[in-house]
Design a protein around this motif. Sequence first.
Motif, PDB file in Angstrom:
ATOM      1  N   PRO A 114       0.802  -1.227   0.000  1.00 61.48           N
ATOM      2  CA  PRO A 114       0.000   0.000   0.000  1.00 61.48           C
ATOM      3  C   PRO A 114       0.832   1.272   0.000  1.00 61.48           C
ATOM      4  O   PRO A 114       0.390   2.303  -0.524  1.00 61.48           O
ATOM      5  CB  PRO A 114      -0.825  -0.121   1.291  1.00 61.48           C
ATOM      6  CG  PRO A 114      -0.947  -1.578   1.524  1.00 61.48           C
ATOM      7  CD  PRO A 114       0.372  -2.156   1.081  1.00 61.48           C
ATOM      8  N   LEU A 115       2.021   1.217   0.581  1.00 63.04           N
ATOM      9  CA  LEU A 115       2.898   2.389   0.597  1.00 63.04           C
ATOM     10  C   LEU A 115       3.678   2.555  -0.702  1.00 63.04           C
ATOM     11  O   LEU A 115       4.439   3.513  -0.853  1.00 63.04           O
ATOM     12  CB  LEU A 115       3.875   2.287   1.776  1.00 63.04           C
ATOM     13  CG  LEU A 115       3.239   2.399   3.172  1.00 63.04           C
ATOM     14  CD1 LEU A 115       4.259   2.083   4.253  1.00 63.04           C
ATOM     15  CD2 LEU A 115       2.653   3.794   3.380  1.00 63.04           C
ATOM     16  N   GLY A 116       3.504   1.622  -1.638  1.00 62.34           N
ATOM     17  CA  GLY A 116       4.200   1.701  -2.916  1.00 62.34           C
ATOM     18  C   GLY A 116       5.608   1.151  -2.882  1.00 62.34           C
ATOM     19  O   GLY A 116       6.347   1.270  -3.862  1.00 62.34           O
ATOM     20  N   ARG A 117       5.988   0.485  -1.806  1.00 64.42           N
ATOM     21  CA  ARG A 117       7.349  -0.064  -1.665  1.00 64.42           C
ATOM     22  C   ARG A 117       7.344  -1.509  -2.166  1.00 64.42           C
ATOM     23  O   ARG A 117       7.477  -2.461  -1.421  1.00 64.42           O
ATOM     24  CB  ARG A 117       7.796   0.060  -0.206  1.00 64.42           C
ATOM     25  CG  ARG A 117       7.989   1.500   0.222  1.00 64.42           C
ATOM     26  CD  ARG A 117       7.875   1.713   1.730  1.00 64.42           C
ATOM     27  NE  ARG A 117       8.831   0.944   2.498  1.00 64.42           N
ATOM     28  CZ  ARG A 117       8.870   0.938   3.826  1.00 64.42           C
ATOM     29  NH1 ARG A 117       7.999   1.664   4.518  1.00 64.42           N
ATOM     30  NH2 ARG A 117       9.759   0.198   4.468  1.00 64.42           N
ATOM     31  N   LEU A 118       7.172  -1.637  -3.484  1.00 61.83           N
ATOM     32  CA  LEU A 118       6.891  -2.949  -4.059  1.00 61.83           C
ATOM     33  C   LEU A 118       8.116  -3.858  -4.118  1.00 61.83           C
ATOM     34  O   LEU A 118       7.975  -5.083  -4.068  1.00 61.83           O
ATOM     35  CB  LEU A 118       6.282  -2.786  -5.449  1.00 61.83           C
ATOM     36  CG  LEU A 118       4.900  -2.130  -5.461  1.00 61.83           C
ATOM     37  CD1 LEU A 118       4.395  -1.957  -6.892  1.00 61.83           C
ATOM     38  CD2 LEU A 118       3.900  -2.950  -4.652  1.00 61.83           C
ATOM     39  N   ASP A 119       9.311  -3.296  -4.240  1.00 58.49           N
ATOM     40  CA  ASP A 119      10.509  -4.143  -4.214  1.00 58.49           C
ATOM     41  C   ASP A 119      10.653  -4.809  -2.843  1.00 58.49           C
ATOM     42  O   ASP A 119      10.955  -6.007  -2.746  1.00 58.49           O
ATOM     43  CB  ASP A 119      11.759  -3.316  -4.519  1.00 58.49           C
ATOM     44  CG  ASP A 119      11.838  -2.905  -5.978  1.00 58.49           C
ATOM     45  OD1 ASP A 119      11.087  -3.471  -6.800  1.00 58.49           O
ATOM     46  OD2 ASP A 119      12.640  -2.012  -6.309  1.00 58.49           O
ATOM     47  N   GLU A 120      10.426  -4.029  -1.790  1.00 54.91           N
ATOM     48  CA  GLU A 120      10.497  -4.596  -0.445  1.00 54.91           C
ATOM     49  C   GLU A 120       9.373  -5.601  -0.226  1.00 54.91           C
ATOM     50  O   GLU A 120       9.564  -6.634   0.442  1.00 54.91           O
ATOM     51  CB  GLU A 120      10.406  -3.479   0.590  1.00 54.91           C
ATOM     52  CG  GLU A 120      11.591  -2.518   0.585  1.00 54.91           C
ATOM     53  CD  GLU A 120      11.351  -1.338   1.497  1.00 54.91           C
ATOM     54  OE1 GLU A 120      11.407  -1.525   2.735  1.00 54.91           O
ATOM     55  OE2 GLU A 120      11.089  -0.228   0.988  1.00 54.91           O
ATOM     56  N   ALA A 121       8.197  -5.290  -0.763  1.00 49.76           N
ATOM     57  CA  ALA A 121       7.061  -6.213  -0.612  1.00 49.76           C
ATOM     58  C   ALA A 121       7.360  -7.547  -1.281  1.00 49.76           C
ATOM     59  O   ALA A 121       7.066  -8.614  -0.732  1.00 49.76           O
ATOM     60  CB  ALA A 121       5.803  -5.587  -1.216  1.00 49.76           C
ATOM     61  N   LEU A 122       7.964  -7.491  -2.465  1.00 52.05           N
ATOM     62  CA  LEU A 122       8.319  -8.726  -3.167  1.00 52.05           C
ATOM     63  C   LEU A 122       9.339  -9.514  -2.361  1.00 52.05           C
ATOM     64  O   LEU A 122       9.258 -10.754  -2.261  1.00 52.05           O
ATOM     65  CB  LEU A 122       8.877  -8.391  -4.552  1.00 52.05           C
ATOM     66  CG  LEU A 122       9.300  -9.584  -5.411  1.00 52.05           C
ATOM     67  CD1 LEU A 122       8.132 -10.533  -5.668  1.00 52.05           C
ATOM     68  CD2 LEU A 122       9.891  -9.101  -6.742  1.00 52.05           C
TER      69      LEU A 122
END
Length: 582
Positions: A397-405
């Motif tokens: 949700p915060l747009g931190r998609l690399d960390e989410a992956l």
Amino acid sequence: MDSRPAADSLMAPDADLRVRDQLERILASTTFQQCDRLKRFLSFVVLEAIAGRRSGLKEYVIGVQVFGKEDSFDPRTDPIVRVQARRLRAKLVRYYRDEGPSDELMVELSKGGYAPAFKRRDTPVLVKRSISATLVSRNTVTLQPFADLSVEQDFGYFCHGVRDEIVHRLSKFSTLRILASEDGQTGVEKANAAMIIAGSVRRSGERLRVTAQLVDGASGCYLWSESVDAIATDLFSAQERVADAIVKKLEPELGEQRSSSRPSENLAAHNLYLQGRYHLNQRTEEGLRLALNFFEKALVEDAQYALAHAGLADAYGLLAHYGVFGPAEVWSKAASSAATAVMLDPDSAEAHTSLAHVKSTQEWDWAGSERAFQRAIALDSRYATAHHWYAMSCLAPLGRLDEALDEMSVARSIDPVSSIVARDLAVIHFYRRDFEMALEQCDHTIELNPHFAPAYWILGVIQEQRRDFDESAAAFQRAVHLSPQTPRMHGALGRTFALSGRQKEAVDVLRKLEAYAKERYVSPLEFAWIHFALGAVDLGFQWLTRAAEDRAFDLISIKVDPRFDRLRDDPRFTAIARQLGA
């Protein structure tokens, strides 16, 4: 005509041999370890290509020769080759990212065909992973000798002392394996270690500077580096400070595995809790209701059982997220259950994960949620749900998609048979607009559990975004068949009908959802999606505003979900997105 690999920039006389060597390396990799069909597929197309039979690599031939189809095989009605080709492309990408970042020869399967390309890679691409992702699947480290960079080269004893102090400190972690290392014997250790600890010592007069690094054993990428300054007359202190710095960095990733510091002594309560967790993971309406029932029964047996309170919080939250209950019905119950779990057991990773989930999905308190997730992971880095929900309800949700992956990859490594973890990994790829990888992950999830309706839901969403509406509708219809009472599945099908011009069918779905809404909760977002797809933008925003008032779960992805892209320039959308504060 003989079209040889030379056409792919491999002009050397030994090109065929090098291609075969690379093929063997890929087939022996961990990435392809349990993918027998993909191994056969890759071997067949590569060997046919280097034998000069590229022109014969057609869908029908592969279906018969690789997948054992009958002579009557019709690729137009059986998409097995296309599906497996998509998976093979994704696996090759993963192999070169995770295990073959330094391989000089790349094997690629181009989209739209089945003849492989062989390309020399002059500059290897190395991908930096987090320390968690590096350690989770194989908790092994090796310590390389610290280099003596002093002018006199007389600090070898100190370098050995630094390494011994680090080994002494790290050996206290039961979750970590430390490989023995001797000078000059580094090759095998590097091959077997997930992480390498190395460093150097420099001296200027009475001043020392000790530098330590953590290196990803797979890619060779530096993950962390820190230096410690000391005085040459206080060598023991310098060694201890270096070890302290490394332990401080690794300790959050090496939390001892535990479910609660106060496990219930009531065996009946514990067994009821485990049954609740099992049903919770099914993510069906029936399963979520059963989970709630089991957690409540566990608390009848032991009202002070922290894990059961955490489970109750999770059940209430998911019942709202999946549209079984209205958010207003369960907000206070989920929040109070999570808070009670933390109060009863402040050292429970499960309790802090439940609290973090409430903070993000219900309160939209992103900073508070992140702190709670990080606390949970520090308490137990092997609790898959903490990594899973940290990715899905906070980082994404915060747009931190690399960390989410990264976090989703950790969750998958811990729990590789979880259907919901596998499904949500596809969701993260979808948010990253990597639709091919998302589709490959959908295929994997469906192979893992062919009756898991949420997997077909995200498959339909991805195909819809690719504007392959026939495939999208088929996926949603399968989801409806598996979960016929779930409004979310019907709403998704209605949106695809609307986008593909099937207006009557879309309106029929709207009527069905309206009928459902008289008997149970239906998220306003389901109505919004269909109205937007039908071109009724003002009506869509009325429903979207109601969804924000309800704090509908799917709104937390408003910053990253491609389905919202068409709305982003509208000031009404901006106002709603601002409410979330993501």
